[in-house]
Structures are given as C-alpha cells and as structure tokens.
Design a protein around this motif. Structure first.
Motif, PDB file in Angstrom:
ATOM      1  N   GLN A 141      29.185  -3.397 -10.304  1.00  0.00           N
ATOM      2  CA  GLN A 141      29.095  -2.990 -11.706  1.00  0.00           C
ATOM      3  C   GLN A 141      27.915  -2.050 -11.944  1.00  0.00           C
ATOM      4  O   GLN A 141      27.987  -1.151 -12.787  1.00  0.00           O
ATOM      5  CB  GLN A 141      28.976  -4.223 -12.606  1.00  0.00           C
ATOM      6  CG  GLN A 141      30.210  -5.100 -12.669  1.00  0.00           C
ATOM      7  CD  GLN A 141      30.326  -6.041 -11.477  1.00  0.00           C
ATOM      8  OE1 GLN A 141      29.482  -6.017 -10.574  1.00  0.00           O
ATOM      9  NE2 GLN A 141      31.362  -6.862 -11.480  1.00  0.00           N
ATOM     10  N   ALA A 142      26.835  -2.256 -11.200  1.00  0.00           N
ATOM     11  CA  ALA A 142      25.666  -1.374 -11.337  1.00  0.00           C
ATOM     12  C   ALA A 142      26.009   0.030 -10.867  1.00  0.00           C
ATOM     13  O   ALA A 142      25.553   1.029 -11.453  1.00  0.00           O
ATOM     14  CB  ALA A 142      24.490  -1.931 -10.546  1.00  0.00           C
ATOM     15  N   GLY A 143      26.815   0.141  -9.821  1.00  0.00           N
ATOM     16  CA  GLY A 143      27.256   1.446  -9.346  1.00  0.00           C
ATOM     17  C   GLY A 143      28.142   2.146 -10.356  1.00  0.00           C
ATOM     18  O   GLY A 143      28.052   3.369 -10.542  1.00  0.00           O
ATOM     19  N   GLU A 144      28.995   1.373 -11.024  1.00  0.00           N
ATOM     20  CA  GLU A 144      29.861   1.945 -12.058  1.00  0.00           C
ATOM     21  C   GLU A 144      29.031   2.467 -13.229  1.00  0.00           C
ATOM     22  O   GLU A 144      29.278   3.574 -13.738  1.00  0.00           O
ATOM     23  CB  GLU A 144      30.859   0.890 -12.531  1.00  0.00           C
ATOM     24  CG  GLU A 144      31.859   0.485 -11.455  1.00  0.00           C
ATOM     25  CD  GLU A 144      32.728  -0.693 -11.862  1.00  0.00           C
ATOM     26  OE1 GLU A 144      32.555  -1.184 -13.001  1.00  0.00           O
ATOM     27  OE2 GLU A 144      33.562  -1.117 -11.052  1.00  0.00           O
ATOM     28  N   ARG A 145      28.041   1.677 -13.649  1.00  0.00           N
ATOM     29  CA  ARG A 145      27.184   2.113 -14.761  1.00  0.00           C
ATOM     30  C   ARG A 145      26.397   3.364 -14.386  1.00  0.00           C
ATOM     31  O   ARG A 145      26.217   4.276 -15.202  1.00  0.00           O
ATOM     32  CB  ARG A 145      26.232   0.978 -15.158  1.00  0.00           C
ATOM     33  CG  ARG A 145      26.911  -0.214 -15.818  1.00  0.00           C
ATOM     34  CD  ARG A 145      25.884  -1.145 -16.426  1.00  0.00           C
ATOM     35  NE  ARG A 145      24.971  -1.706 -15.439  1.00  0.00           N
ATOM     36  CZ  ARG A 145      25.186  -2.856 -14.789  1.00  0.00           C
ATOM     37  NH1 ARG A 145      26.288  -3.551 -15.016  1.00  0.00           N
ATOM     38  NH2 ARG A 145      24.290  -3.311 -13.931  1.00  0.00           N
ATOM     39  N   ALA A 146      25.903   3.388 -13.139  1.00  0.00           N
ATOM     40  CA  ALA A 146      25.131   4.550 -12.686  1.00  0.00           C
ATOM     41  C   ALA A 146      26.010   5.798 -12.661  1.00  0.00           C
ATOM     42  O   ALA A 146      25.578   6.888 -13.069  1.00  0.00           O
ATOM     43  CB  ALA A 146      24.557   4.279 -11.296  1.00  0.00           C
ATOM     44  N   ALA A 147      27.259   5.659 -12.202  1.00  0.00           N
ATOM     45  CA  ALA A 147      28.181   6.801 -12.166  1.00  0.00           C
ATOM     46  C   ALA A 147      28.431   7.338 -13.578  1.00  0.00           C
ATOM     47  O   ALA A 147      28.465   8.561 -13.795  1.00  0.00           O
ATOM     48  CB  ALA A 147      29.490   6.389 -11.513  1.00  0.00           C
ATOM     49  N   GLN A 148      28.590   6.419 -14.519  1.00  0.00           N
ATOM     50  CA  GLN A 148      28.806   6.831 -15.908  1.00  0.00           C
ATOM     51  C   GLN A 148      27.620   7.639 -16.421  1.00  0.00           C
ATOM     52  O   GLN A 148      27.793   8.685 -17.060  1.00  0.00           O
ATOM     53  CB  GLN A 148      29.022   5.599 -16.780  1.00  0.00           C
ATOM     54  CG  GLN A 148      29.303   5.929 -18.239  1.00  0.00           C
ATOM     55  CD  GLN A 148      29.528   4.678 -19.081  1.00  0.00           C
ATOM     56  OE1 GLN A 148      29.070   3.589 -18.737  1.00  0.00           O
ATOM     57  NE2 GLN A 148      30.231   4.831 -20.186  1.00  0.00           N
ATOM     58  N   GLN A 149      26.397   7.171 -16.131  1.00  0.00           N
ATOM     59  CA  GLN A 149      25.201   7.892 -16.578  1.00  0.00           C
ATOM     60  C   GLN A 149      25.119   9.270 -15.929  1.00  0.00           C
ATOM     61  O   GLN A 149      24.790  10.267 -16.598  1.00  0.00           O
ATOM     62  CB  GLN A 149      23.950   7.076 -16.222  1.00  0.00           C
ATOM     63  CG  GLN A 149      22.642   7.771 -16.588  1.00  0.00           C
ATOM     64  CD  GLN A 149      21.421   6.927 -16.256  1.00  0.00           C
ATOM     65  OE1 GLN A 149      21.478   5.698 -16.210  1.00  0.00           O
ATOM     66  NE2 GLN A 149      20.307   7.590 -15.977  1.00  0.00           N
ATOM     67  N   ILE A 150      25.440   9.341 -14.645  1.00  0.00           N
ATOM     68  CA  ILE A 150      25.361  10.617 -13.921  1.00  0.00           C
ATOM     69  C   ILE A 150      26.357  11.626 -14.489  1.00  0.00           C
ATOM     70  O   ILE A 150      26.032  12.804 -14.674  1.00  0.00           O
ATOM     71  CB  ILE A 150      25.606  10.368 -12.413  1.00  0.00           C
ATOM     72  CG1 ILE A 150      24.388   9.643 -11.803  1.00  0.00           C
ATOM     73  CG2 ILE A 150      25.863  11.686 -11.681  1.00  0.00           C
ATOM     74  CD1 ILE A 150      24.625   9.092 -10.418  1.00  0.00           C
ATOM     75  N   ILE A 151      27.563  11.154 -14.775  1.00  0.00           N
ATOM     76  CA  ILE A 151      28.591  12.047 -15.325  1.00  0.00           C
ATOM     77  C   ILE A 151      28.195  12.545 -16.713  1.00  0.00           C
ATOM     78  O   ILE A 151      28.429  13.712 -17.076  1.00  0.00           O
ATOM     79  CB  ILE A 151      29.959  11.341 -15.354  1.00  0.00           C
ATOM     80  CG1 ILE A 151      30.439  11.070 -13.934  1.00  0.00           C
ATOM     81  CG2 ILE A 151      30.986  12.153 -16.129  1.00  0.00           C
ATOM     82  CD1 ILE A 151      30.433  12.275 -13.024  1.00  0.00           C
ATOM     83  N   GLN A 152      27.583  11.687 -17.508  1.00  0.00           N
ATOM     84  CA  GLN A 152      27.137  12.101 -18.847  1.00  0.00           C
ATOM     85  C   GLN A 152      26.076  13.196 -18.769  1.00  0.00           C
ATOM     86  O   GLN A 152      25.967  14.032 -19.665  1.00  0.00           O
ATOM     87  CB  GLN A 152      26.591  10.888 -19.602  1.00  0.00           C
ATOM     88  CG  GLN A 152      27.658   9.897 -20.040  1.00  0.00           C
ATOM     89  CD  GLN A 152      27.073   8.611 -20.616  1.00  0.00           C
ATOM     90  OE1 GLN A 152      25.873   8.350 -20.508  1.00  0.00           O
ATOM     91  NE2 GLN A 152      27.925   7.798 -21.236  1.00  0.00           N
ATOM     92  N   GLN A 153      25.286  13.193 -17.683  1.00  0.00           N
ATOM     93  CA  GLN A 153      24.207  14.173 -17.523  1.00  0.00           C
ATOM     94  C   GLN A 153      24.625  15.353 -16.635  1.00  0.00           C
ATOM     95  O   GLN A 153      23.835  16.256 -16.388  1.00  0.00           O
ATOM     96  CB  GLN A 153      22.983  13.491 -16.898  1.00  0.00           C
ATOM     97  CG  GLN A 153      22.437  12.337 -17.719  1.00  0.00           C
ATOM     98  CD  GLN A 153      21.360  11.545 -16.970  1.00  0.00           C
ATOM     99  OE1 GLN A 153      21.148  11.729 -15.774  1.00  0.00           O
ATOM    100  NE2 GLN A 153      20.675  10.661 -17.692  1.00  0.00           N
ATOM    101  N   TYR A 154      25.856  15.355 -16.154  1.00  0.00           N
ATOM    102  CA  TYR A 154      26.292  16.272 -15.095  1.00  0.00           C
ATOM    103  C   TYR A 154      26.276  17.736 -15.536  1.00  0.00           C
ATOM    104  O   TYR A 154      26.782  18.090 -16.599  1.00  0.00           O
ATOM    105  CB  TYR A 154      27.701  15.905 -14.635  1.00  0.00           C
ATOM    106  CG  TYR A 154      28.148  16.639 -13.390  1.00  0.00           C
ATOM    107  CD1 TYR A 154      27.863  16.136 -12.131  1.00  0.00           C
ATOM    108  CD2 TYR A 154      28.830  17.851 -13.486  1.00  0.00           C
ATOM    109  CE1 TYR A 154      28.270  16.810 -10.983  1.00  0.00           C
ATOM    110  CE2 TYR A 154      29.228  18.536 -12.345  1.00  0.00           C
ATOM    111  CZ  TYR A 154      28.944  18.005 -11.098  1.00  0.00           C
ATOM    112  OH  TYR A 154      29.336  18.678  -9.963  1.00  0.00           O
ATOM    113  N   SER A 155      25.690  18.592 -14.675  1.00  0.00           N
ATOM    114  CA  SER A 155      25.732  20.042 -14.919  1.00  0.00           C
ATOM    115  C   SER A 155      25.938  20.809 -13.617  1.00  0.00           C
ATOM    116  O   SER A 155      26.245  22.013 -13.652  1.00  0.00           O
ATOM    117  CB  SER A 155      24.431  20.505 -15.585  1.00  0.00           C
ATOM    118  OG  SER A 155      23.319  20.253 -14.741  1.00  0.00           O
ATOM    119  N   GLN A 156      25.763  20.134 -12.471  1.00  0.00           N
ATOM    120  CA  GLN A 156      25.889  20.766 -11.162  1.00  0.00           C
ATOM    121  C   GLN A 156      26.127  19.664 -10.125  1.00  0.00           C
ATOM    122  O   GLN A 156      25.930  18.483 -10.431  1.00  0.00           O
ATOM    123  CB  GLN A 156      24.605  21.521 -10.815  1.00  0.00           C
ATOM    124  CG  GLN A 156      23.399  20.589 -10.641  1.00  0.00           C
ATOM    125  CD  GLN A 156      22.103  21.329 -10.407  1.00  0.00           C
ATOM    126  OE1 GLN A 156      21.652  22.066 -11.274  1.00  0.00           O
ATOM    127  NE2 GLN A 156      21.514  21.140  -9.238  1.00  0.00           N
TER     128      GLN A 156
END
Length: 321
Positions: free
Chosen positions: A213-228
């Motif tokens: 679940q921590a990996g899923e939350r981290a992926a969500q945060q990364i995608i929200q900040q994604y630019s490259q």
C-alpha cells in the motif's frame, strides 16, 4: 495428571528406579524396566516436558522473533533456519508479540534469532547478561552471548542508486521503510551518502512502511508531480510491487515513464512485467547462517559477526535515458 510417584507406588519401587527405567538406564534390570514401562502405559503417563527441561536445562527448541508475518519475505529465511536446525536436532518456533518474550527467561527455548524491531535492545542485552544465547539480524549489539548476522544494506543501496545514476537518471525518488527498521535506516543512510556526491540530482524521499500500500501511495504522489521520466528506489520489493499495481491503472508505464528498482528479490519480483530490477541476496543462506551462529553460541564455541553480501539483478524496469 499421572506422575512418576504414581508409577513407583503401583510398581512397588523407588521414584529413582522409575526415572532410570523411563530414561532407558542400564541401572535397572530388563524385567523391572519392562514392568515399569507397562505400568506407565497403563496409567497413560505423559512425561512432564517442563520438569525435564529444568533438569537438563535444554529444550532443543529455538525461537525466531519476527515483527509480523505479512508479506512474501519470510518463507526462504525461515526455511534456511528450519533445515539447519533440523539437521542438528533442534526444532523452530516462530514468535511475535511481547508475551512471547518470556520464552527466554523461562527457558522454554534454548536460544533466539531476532528479526523484530519492536523487541527492545535493552531487554535483549539483559537476557544476554543472564546467559541466554541470541543472534540478531536487525541491529548491532556487542555482547559475548550475542552474534550479529546482518545484511550488507549499505552496499545494496549504493549499488541501486549508482545504477540509476549510471543509466542517466537525474530525478530520483526513494520510498523509505518504517522509521524503526534497522535495514531501512541503513539503506537510507547509504542513499543519502551517494546523493551528497551528486549535487545535480533532484532527490526526493517519500515515507513508506515496507508494505504494498505504501508503494501505491508513493506512485500516486509521483504521478501527481510528474513532468519528466523519473527513477524510484523502493527500499523493498513489496513497495515496488505496490507501485506496479498503481501504475497499471494509469497511462504511465514502468521502464518508460517511471523506472523502478527494489530490494530483496522476492519470488513475486520474478514475474513482474517488465522484470523488476532489484538487489538480491540469499534469504535461505541468511537464515541458515543465523542458525549456525546460534548453535555455536549454545555450544560455547567462538563466533564472529557475519555479513550477508548482496548483488544487483538487472531487469527491464530501469532503462537508460
């Protein structure tokens, strides 16, 4: 509950004679021994294990203390312990929780292997002071009755970050483990040391806990900040798998938009697509070596602290950019 006193009374012999007979001692004639054993069977006598343990001061049982049983990590580790101990006449019990700590002072086990961050080091040292034999896998404790068998976390984390940098990645996330975890803290310390040597790296830490679940939350945060394109070092494979699970529901692809490396090389990592790049070591060997060290301590043989070495397994989850 039938005792040897009851057997002695019915057989018309002394308690010591019954004890000799039940333990197969040659001090008792075959005829008397046969008579006593027959009476014991007739009375459904069951030996008192606790009393025998007090007399012999051994149980032939080893306890391994774990923080919890969840995840795919523990199977091979426990198998290595089980096989090594079994080959030496010992059995293994798996313990968790504070109530099980009494197994040591009450001598219900002959020694313990510790992979439980909630087990206080001060308590372990107090048991060692009283002569109990321990092997720790998750901390550094110096005591004659304690052996350390630790993963080379620093080398593994250094391999991971250097690999990402060598592949050209300049935006790197790290998903950490639980704050109290020795392995997580050692890996994170090594990561920060590498990053200090590369000030041009855009580096971000995301708090995790070694669960999917921590990996899923981290992926969500990364995608929200994604630019490259970004690279992510998950400090264990469980969180990396969680990241895969989340990204599978999006338009972002592993090895193209998000490049992932894990740590542990659990079996599930072999079946990810693309194959997860990860840090590998033999969990079975770790368990076996911990058991060997503990048996040496119990036999009062000299031991030295051991380290489990790691390697990097390349997969397609990390590509050059």
């Amino acid at each position: 509950m039938v005792s040897i006193k009851d057997i002695a009374k019915k057989a018309g012999v002394s308690i010591s004679t019954v004890s000799y007979a039940l333990n197969g001692s040659p001090k008792v004639t075959e005829e008397t021994s046969a008579k006593i054993l027959a009476i014991a069977k007739e009375l459904n006598y069951v030996p008192n294990a606790a009393a025998r343990t007090l007399k012999k001061r051994e149980t032939k049982i080893i306890g391994v203390f774990l923080t919890n049983y969840s995840g795919a990590f523990y199977g091979q580790l426990l198998q290595g312990m089980l096989e090594t101990l079994g080959n030496n006449g010992y059995e293994l019990i798996v313990c968790s929780g504070k109530q099980s700590h009494r197994f040591l002072p009450e001598r219900m086990i002959d020694g313990a292997i510790i992979l439980d961050q909630t087990f206080p080091s001060e308590e372990l040292l107090s048991y060692a002071d009283r002569g109990h034999k321990l092997v720790v896998l998750d901390r550094e404790l110096n005591h004659p009755n304690i052996s350390q068998v630790l993963l080379d976390n620093k080398a593994g984390a250094t391999l991971a970050i250097d690999y990402l940098i060598d592949k050209g990645h300049r935006k790197i996330y790290v998903v950490t483990g639980p704050k109290g975890s020795y392995d997580s803290n050692q890996r994170l310390k090594a990561v920060r040391q590498v990053i200090e040597r590369h000030p041009h790296i855009d580096y971000t830490e995301i708090e995790g806990d070694f669960h999917k679940q921590a990996g899923e939350r981290a992926a969500q945060q990364i995608i929200q900040q994604y630019s490259q394109p970004v690279a992510v070092f998950c400090l264990n494979d469980e969180m990396a798998i969680g990241m895969y699970n989340y990204l599978a529901k999006t338009d972002y692809r592993v090895g193209e938009h998000v490049h992932i490396i894990g740590f542990d090389n659990i079996e599930l990592a072999h079946y990810t697509h693309p194959r997860l790049t990860t840090i590998d070591y033999s969990k079975k060997k770790w368990g076996a070596l911990a058991s060997e060290q503990l048996l040496k301590l119990i036999a009062n043989e000299p031991v030295e602290h051991e380290r489990i070495y790691v390697t990097l397994v390349e997969g397609e989850s990390v590509q050059p950019i």
